[in-house]
Design a protein around this motif. Structure first.
Motif, PDB file in Angstrom:
ATOM      1  N   GLY A   1       0.750  -1.071  -0.018  1.00  0.00           N
ATOM      2  CA  GLY A   1      -0.106   0.039  -0.079  1.00  0.00           C
ATOM      3  C   GLY A   1       1.123   0.986  -0.089  1.00  0.00           C
ATOM      4  N   ALA A   2       1.713   1.406  -0.908  1.00  0.00           N
ATOM      5  CA  ALA A   2       3.092   2.001  -0.904  1.00  0.00           C
ATOM      6  C   ALA A   2       2.488   3.584  -1.305  1.00  0.00           C
ATOM      7  CB  ALA A   2       3.964   1.723  -1.562  1.00  0.00           C
ATOM      8  N   GLY A   3       1.390   3.980  -2.065  1.00  0.00           N
ATOM      9  CA  GLY A   3       0.818   4.897  -1.981  1.00  0.00           C
ATOM     10  C   GLY A   3       1.814   5.907  -2.969  1.00  0.00           C
ATOM     11  N   SER A   4       2.073   7.112  -2.730  1.00  0.00           N
ATOM     12  CA  SER A   4       3.037   7.992  -3.549  1.00  0.00           C
ATOM     13  C   SER A   4       4.573   7.580  -3.388  1.00  0.00           C
ATOM     14  CB  SER A   4       2.957   9.273  -2.641  1.00  0.00           C
ATOM     15  OG  SER A   4       3.644   9.568  -1.488  1.00  0.00           O
TER      16      SER A   4
ATOM     17  N   VAL B   1       0.938   4.068  -8.454  1.00  0.00           N
ATOM     18  CA  VAL B   1       2.345   3.359  -8.894  1.00  0.00           C
ATOM     19  C   VAL B   1       3.036   4.165 -10.067  1.00  0.00           C
ATOM     20  CG1 VAL B   1       3.171   1.183 -10.166  1.00  0.00           C
ATOM     21  CG2 VAL B   1       1.510   1.049  -8.287  1.00  0.00           C
ATOM     22  N   ASP B   2       2.121   4.843 -10.907  1.00  0.00           N
ATOM     23  CA  ASP B   2       3.011   5.603 -11.874  1.00  0.00           C
ATOM     24  C   ASP B   2       3.609   6.957 -11.350  1.00  0.00           C
ATOM     25  OD1 ASP B   2       1.731   4.091 -14.058  1.00  0.00           O
ATOM     26  OD2 ASP B   2       0.185   5.408 -14.282  1.00  0.00           O
ATOM     27  N   VAL B   3       2.985   7.485 -10.179  1.00  0.00           N
ATOM     28  CA  VAL B   3       3.707   8.550  -9.484  1.00  0.00           C
ATOM     29  C   VAL B   3       5.053   8.111  -8.891  1.00  0.00           C
ATOM     30  CG1 VAL B   3       3.388  10.071  -7.633  1.00  0.00           C
ATOM     31  CG2 VAL B   3       1.629   9.958  -9.268  1.00  0.00           C
ATOM     32  N   MET B   4       4.942   6.943  -8.223  1.00  0.00           N
ATOM     33  CA  MET B   4       6.040   6.289  -7.539  1.00  0.00           C
ATOM     34  C   MET B   4       7.217   6.109  -8.418  1.00  0.00           C
ATOM     35  SD  MET B   4       5.258   3.505  -4.764  1.00  0.00           S
ATOM     36  CE  MET B   4       3.777   2.542  -5.393  1.00  0.00           C
ATOM     37  N   ARG B   5       6.954   5.593  -9.752  1.00  0.00           N
ATOM     38  CA  ARG B   5       7.753   5.290 -10.755  1.00  0.00           C
ATOM     39  C   ARG B   5       8.434   6.551 -10.947  1.00  0.00           C
ATOM     40  NH1 ARG B   5       4.436   0.960 -14.049  1.00  0.00           N
ATOM     41  NH2 ARG B   5       5.008  -0.932 -12.658  1.00  0.00           N
ATOM     42  N   GLN B   6       7.545   7.882 -11.334  1.00  0.00           N
ATOM     43  CA  GLN B   6       8.064   9.019 -11.645  1.00  0.00           C
ATOM     44  C   GLN B   6       8.828   9.758 -10.636  1.00  0.00           C
ATOM     45  OE1 GLN B   6       4.414  11.257 -12.899  1.00  0.00           O
ATOM     46  NE2 GLN B   6       3.857   9.520 -14.276  1.00  0.00           N
ATOM     47  N   ARG B   7       8.716   9.266  -9.343  1.00  0.00           N
ATOM     48  CA  ARG B   7       9.688  10.091  -8.254  1.00  0.00           C
ATOM     49  C   ARG B   7      10.715   9.278  -8.041  1.00  0.00           C
ATOM     50  NH1 ARG B   7       6.626  10.619  -2.899  1.00  0.00           N
ATOM     51  NH2 ARG B   7       8.052  12.326  -2.523  1.00  0.00           N
ATOM     52  N   GLY B   8      10.809   8.137  -8.745  1.00  0.00           N
ATOM     53  CA  GLY B   8      12.258   7.741  -8.727  1.00  0.00           C
ATOM     54  C   GLY B   8      12.331   6.250  -7.882  1.00  0.00           C
ATOM     55  N   VAL B   9      10.955   5.517  -7.416  1.00  0.00           N
ATOM     56  CA  VAL B   9      11.062   4.318  -6.743  1.00  0.00           C
ATOM     57  C   VAL B   9      11.503   3.343  -7.877  1.00  0.00           C
ATOM     58  CG1 VAL B   9       9.594   2.534  -5.514  1.00  0.00           C
ATOM     59  CG2 VAL B   9       9.264   4.902  -5.329  1.00  0.00           C
ATOM     60  N   LYS B  10      12.614   2.657  -7.492  1.00  0.00           N
ATOM     61  CA  LYS B  10      13.137   1.586  -8.519  1.00  0.00           C
ATOM     62  C   LYS B  10      12.364   0.453  -8.690  1.00  0.00           C
ATOM     63  CE  LYS B  10      17.700   2.832  -6.926  1.00  0.00           C
ATOM     64  NZ  LYS B  10      19.033   2.660  -6.032  1.00  0.00           N
ATOM     65  N   ASP B  11      11.614  -0.102  -7.741  1.00  0.00           N
ATOM     66  CA  ASP B  11      10.630  -1.249  -7.891  1.00  0.00           C
ATOM     67  C   ASP B  11       9.166  -0.971  -7.532  1.00  0.00           C
ATOM     68  OD1 ASP B  11       9.585  -3.706  -8.460  1.00  0.00           O
ATOM     69  OD2 ASP B  11      11.090  -4.701  -6.968  1.00  0.00           O
ATOM     70  N   ALA B  12       8.426  -0.372  -8.280  1.00  0.00           N
ATOM     71  CA  ALA B  12       7.077  -0.017  -8.086  1.00  0.00           C
ATOM     72  C   ALA B  12       6.082  -0.955  -8.984  1.00  0.00           C
ATOM     73  CB  ALA B  12       6.766   1.513  -8.199  1.00  0.00           C
ATOM     74  N   ARG B  13       5.172  -1.634  -8.180  1.00  0.00           N
ATOM     75  CA  ARG B  13       4.448  -2.666  -9.118  1.00  0.00           C
ATOM     76  C   ARG B  13       2.657  -2.252  -8.693  1.00  0.00           C
ATOM     77  NH1 ARG B  13       7.440  -8.547  -7.846  1.00  0.00           N
ATOM     78  NH2 ARG B  13       9.498  -7.525  -7.622  1.00  0.00           N
ATOM     79  N   ALA B  14       2.142  -2.394  -9.748  1.00  0.00           N
ATOM     80  CA  ALA B  14       0.570  -2.296  -9.395  1.00  0.00           C
ATOM     81  C   ALA B  14       0.150  -3.619  -9.402  1.00  0.00           C
ATOM     82  CB  ALA B  14      -0.199  -1.769 -10.595  1.00  0.00           C
ATOM     83  N   VAL B  15       0.176  -4.200  -8.190  1.00  0.00           N
ATOM     84  CA  VAL B  15      -0.173  -5.599  -7.960  1.00  0.00           C
ATOM     85  C   VAL B  15      -0.802  -5.759  -6.343  1.00  0.00           C
ATOM     86  CG1 VAL B  15       1.975  -6.219  -6.824  1.00  0.00           C
ATOM     87  CG2 VAL B  15       0.609  -8.041  -7.914  1.00  0.00           C
TER      88      VAL B  15
END
Length: 246
Positions: free
Chosen positions: A74-77, A101-115
């Motif tokens: 439930g990582a949110g932003s 998840v799209d926002v996390m990736r844009q913010r630089g989270v290396k491994d963000a998954r919609a699951v």
């Protein structure tokens, strides 16, 4: 509980849209939280983007204790995942909101998954599983406890741990004289229904579980886990560590 593969459709995702708007523009509309049990409330969207220094002491302690291969549920932003990466730790951040998840990736989270946490396609093994911001809520209802602990067994590496926070809502039912007015024949008092609204986006109602530490410990033991109190917060909240019993 919804399907184990359930993801929130973007058109029905108030929080995800609020996160996306705040990330792209630095501001957001009012994110309203509704419930049949409480008055409407507003969730400040900027809080979902807080850095480590702005996090409650319970969350800071959880991030310090997290080790090895970490799962942020439930990582949110991505605020916790980013803080962990800044500490040099390895983390997989998951959420059922594709917008988030799209926002996390844009913010630089290396491994963000919609699951979904319960989706069997998530088959990695983790040394630490984080469920923060009243993360016990993701269990939704008391009858889901066996399913939750079974899933934790599948995902935990040998010797791994769950770091989970929650709050005891008993204070809501306390009278001025200290007595407690609870219907013992009804559902557990910490089971709450919520829905969110953001602009013209109305989210579906969902169940959320707030569980007192004693009840969590009992269910952990019944399902073959140990449970210890790591830290108590300032207002009936706490951080617990759970591990598979030897």
């Amino acid at each position: 509980m919804e399907s184990t593969t359930y993801l929130i459709p973007p058109e029905s995702d108030p929080m995800g849209r609020a996160i996306a708007d705040y990330h792209s523009t630095g501001k957001a509309k009012r994110l309203i939280v509704t419930s049949t049990m409480f008055d409407d409330d507003e969730m400040p969207v900027e809080v979902l983007f807080r850095g480590f220094d702005k996090m409650p002491a319970i969350e800071q302690e959880a991030l310090r204790l997290a080790s090895g291969n970490i799962l942020d549920v439930g990582a949110g932003s991505g605020c916790h995942a980013l803080a962990l990466e800044q500490m040099g730790k390895k983390v997989c951040a998951i959420d059922i909101s594709q917008l988030s998840v799209d926002v996390m990736r844009q913010r630089g989270v290396k491994d963000a998954r919609a699951v979904n946490l319960f989706d069997e396609r998530l088959c990695d093994r983790f040394d630490t599983i984080l469920l923060l911001m009243n993360g016990a809520g993701m269990i939704q209802r008391m009858e889901n406890m066996p399913m939750f602990f079974s899933r934790m067994r599948q995902l935990l590496a040998p010797g791994g741990k769950i770091l989970m926070d929650s709050s005891d809502l008993i204070y809501i039912y306390e009278d001025e004289d200290g007595s407690v007015d609870i219907d013992l024949a009804g559902d557990y008092y910490g089971q709450v229904d919520f829905a969110m609204r953001y602009g013209n986006i109305q989210g579906d109602s969902f169940d959320w579980l707030y569980i007192d530490f004693g009840t969590l410990s009992l269910h952990a033991e019944l399902n073959g886990f140990t449970c210890r109190m790591v830290k108590e917060g300032e207002h009936y909240d706490y951080l617990a560590e759970l591990q598979v019993a030897e």
